[in-house]
Scaffold this active site. Structure first.
Site, PDB file in Angstrom:
ATOM      1  N   THR A  34       0.829  -1.208   0.000  1.00  0.00           N
ATOM      2  CA  THR A  34       0.000   0.000   0.000  1.00  0.00           C
ATOM      3  C   THR A  34       0.860   1.253   0.000  1.00  0.00           C
ATOM      4  OG1 THR A  34      -1.708  -1.201   1.232  1.00  0.00           O
ATOM      5  CG2 THR A  34      -1.887   1.192   1.188  1.00  0.00           C
ATOM      6  N   TYR A  94       4.006 -12.462   6.452  1.00  0.00           N
ATOM      7  CA  TYR A  94       2.952 -11.937   5.584  1.00  0.00           C
ATOM      8  C   TYR A  94       2.630 -12.928   4.474  1.00  0.00           C
ATOM      9  CZ  TYR A  94       0.660  -8.253   2.734  1.00  0.00           C
ATOM     10  OH  TYR A  94      -0.208  -7.496   2.007  1.00  0.00           O
ATOM     11  N   ILE A 142      -5.211  -5.536   9.521  1.00  0.00           N
ATOM     12  CA  ILE A 142      -4.315  -4.573   8.883  1.00  0.00           C
ATOM     13  C   ILE A 142      -5.077  -4.030   7.690  1.00  0.00           C
ATOM     14  CG2 ILE A 142      -2.096  -4.190   7.739  1.00  0.00           C
ATOM     15  CD1 ILE A 142      -0.909  -6.354   9.496  1.00  0.00           C
ATOM     16  N   LYS A 194       0.126 -12.044   9.003  1.00  0.00           N
ATOM     17  CA  LYS A 194      -0.884 -11.292   8.266  1.00  0.00           C
ATOM     18  C   LYS A 194      -1.328 -12.143   7.090  1.00  0.00           C
ATOM     19  CE  LYS A 194      -1.756  -7.235   5.369  1.00  0.00           C
ATOM     20  NZ  LYS A 194      -1.177  -6.046   4.689  1.00  0.00           N
TER      21      LYS A 194
END
EC number: 4.3.3.7
Length: 289
Positions: A42, A129, A198, A157
């Site tokens: 992001t 992740y 998140i 995540k």
């Protein structure tokens, strides 16, 4: 760290970092007590130089926000990743978010050694992740199981899109914190073991996101949240959220660095309606503080 915002990196029309807009985003998160993740996908981390990335980390830390600051570690070179973590250790950050190395598509053994090499260099909490759409491979269950007892391994995540995989992560390493990495799946993943979110959406709506994370099963909230999340997901992240932030004047410009372009925004005509609906959120559904 129940809610972490996956922060954008705002740019000026000349593609330099817009620190004034970045500061506004950070303070909006501080106001709601949300942690932040800097320099993930992001945050367009792969489009930034090491010097630029360090400048963002240094700036965020200089504000003394008193909220968790987690920094992304991405790429394919182990040496580069180790060097980046070394740089970050000079600042009062609170942890790292580390995906499987992109493009190389390692197997279980190689992926496990990759993460172990990085975990061994830090005493900061590390969130592993799972993002197979970008990394090319999943975060293997065997890898999580092998690393779960490492003192620096804090959580996972999951942005893989599978609610079942979220449950499997929670089962194989019950003491790790599992984060949902997909705004639209938060209620389902929460019921399957995810303990935090998140979020991309919280860049623009930090208060509403905080309310929804704390109360994920209110049906009326869920319908609106799903509609907004799905609109954002029509376009490669972070194109849509930057469009929203610029429309609301939370950031000065919706500029992205190539190969991303605001011209690729899908269903752009719906943007005013999307923003209007979220402006009414607190009027229709009270925010719990």
């Amino acid at each position: 760290m129940k809610l972490l915002t996956a922060c954008i990196t705002p740019f000026l029309p000349n593609y330099e970092i817009d620190f004034l807009s970045f500061e506004r985003i950070l303070y909006s998160q501080k106001k709601e007590g949300n942690g932040v993740v800097l320099l993930g996908s992001t945050g367009e981390s792969l489009a930034l130089t090491v010097k630029e990335k360090e400048s963002l980390v240094a700036f965020a830390c200089s504000l003394k926000l008193q909220i968790p600051i987690v920094v992304g570690v991405s790429g394919t070179s182990l040496n580069d990743a180790l060097e980046w973590m070394k740089i970050c250790h000079a600042y009062p950050i609170d942890g790292f978010l580390i995906p499987s190395p992109i493009y190389t598509k390692p197997g279980v053994y190689g992926q496990t050694l990759w993460f172990e090499s990085l975990l061994n260099t830090t005493d900061k909490p590390v969130i592993l992740y799972n993002i197979p759409s970008r990394a090319g491979t999943p975060l293997y269950l065997e890898t999580v199981g092998a690393l779960a007892s490492h003192p620096s391994c804090y959580g996972v995540k999951d942005s893989g899109g599978s609610i079942e995989r979220c449950r499997e992560y929670a089962q194989i390493a019950p003491h790790l914190v599992v984060y949902c990495g997909d705004d639209s799946l938060w209620p389902q993943m929460h019921s399957y073991g995810a303990q935090g979110l998140i979020s991309v959406l919280s860049n623009s709506w930090p208060r509403e996101a905080r309310s929804y994370v704390d109360n994920p099963y209110q049906e009326s909230n869920t319908l609106l949240w799903q509609e907004l999340s799905l609109w954002l997901s029509l376009t490669t992240n972070p194109i849509a959220i930057k469009a929203v932030l610029a429309y609301k004047q939370d950031i000065a410009h919706s500029v992205l660095r190539l190969p991303l372009s605001i011209a690729d925004l899908q269903n752009a005509e719906a943007l005013p309606n999307v923003v209007e609906k979220m402006l009414k959120w607190s009027q229709i559904y009270p925010v719990h503080t």
